[in-house]
Design a protein around this motif. Structure first.
Motif, mmCIF file in Angstrom:
data_model
loop_
_atom_site.group_PDB
_atom_site.id
_atom_site.type_symbol
_atom_site.label_atom_id
_atom_site.label_comp_id
_atom_site.label_asym_id
_atom_site.label_seq_id
_atom_site.Cartn_x
_atom_site.Cartn_y
_atom_site.Cartn_z
ATOM 1 N N ALA A 4 0.834 -1.209 0.000
ATOM 2 C CA ALA A 4 0.000 0.000 0.000
ATOM 3 C C ALA A 4 0.866 1.256 0.000
ATOM 4 O O ALA A 4 0.575 2.222 -0.719
ATOM 5 N N ARG A 5 1.939 1.257 0.781
ATOM 6 C CA ARG A 5 2.813 2.429 0.843
ATOM 7 C C ARG A 5 3.415 2.728 -0.521
ATOM 8 O O ARG A 5 3.376 3.851 -0.993
ATOM 9 N N ARG A 6 3.954 1.710 -1.172
ATOM 10 C CA ARG A 6 4.568 1.912 -2.495
ATOM 11 C C ARG A 6 3.550 2.408 -3.509
ATOM 12 O O ARG A 6 3.846 3.273 -4.329
ATOM 13 N N PHE A 7 2.336 1.851 -3.455
ATOM 14 C CA PHE A 7 1.281 2.276 -4.369
ATOM 15 C C PHE A 7 0.908 3.742 -4.133
ATOM 16 O O PHE A 7 0.886 4.543 -5.070
ATOM 17 N N LEU A 8 0.640 4.121 -2.884
ATOM 18 C CA LEU A 8 0.192 5.482 -2.582
ATOM 19 C C LEU A 8 1.289 6.517 -2.753
ATOM 20 O O LEU A 8 1.018 7.652 -3.141
ATOM 21 N N GLU A 9 2.538 6.158 -2.481
ATOM 22 C CA GLU A 9 3.637 7.117 -2.597
ATOM 23 C C GLU A 9 3.882 7.559 -4.037
ATOM 24 O O GLU A 9 4.556 8.556 -4.260
#
Length: 63
Positions: free
Chosen positions: A12-17
């Motif tokens: 999720a972090r990689r996607f949202l960043e």
């Protein structure tokens, strides 16, 4: 392959960043789907949720 809470946060972090500065605020596993909530802006109500398949790590949805 089974996705644990840490891996779900990372996906999720990689996607949202790609689009926002984020702070992961909550992670919930329900019916083999991880829901990761992240604050994405300066306003407290700017929260995005990413739903991730717990078996494959595939992103199922985003809101």
């Amino acid at each position: 392959m089974t996705i644990d809470e840490f891996k779900a946060k990372e996906i999720a972090r990689r996607f949202l960043e790609q689009y926002h500065s984020i702070i992961v605020s909550d992670v919930l596993l329900e019916d083999d789907v991880w829901t990761v909530s992240a604050k994405t802006g300066l306003m407290p109500k700017d929260v995005k949720k990413v739903m991730i398949d717990a078996e494959t790590g595939r992103i199922l949805g985003y809101s």
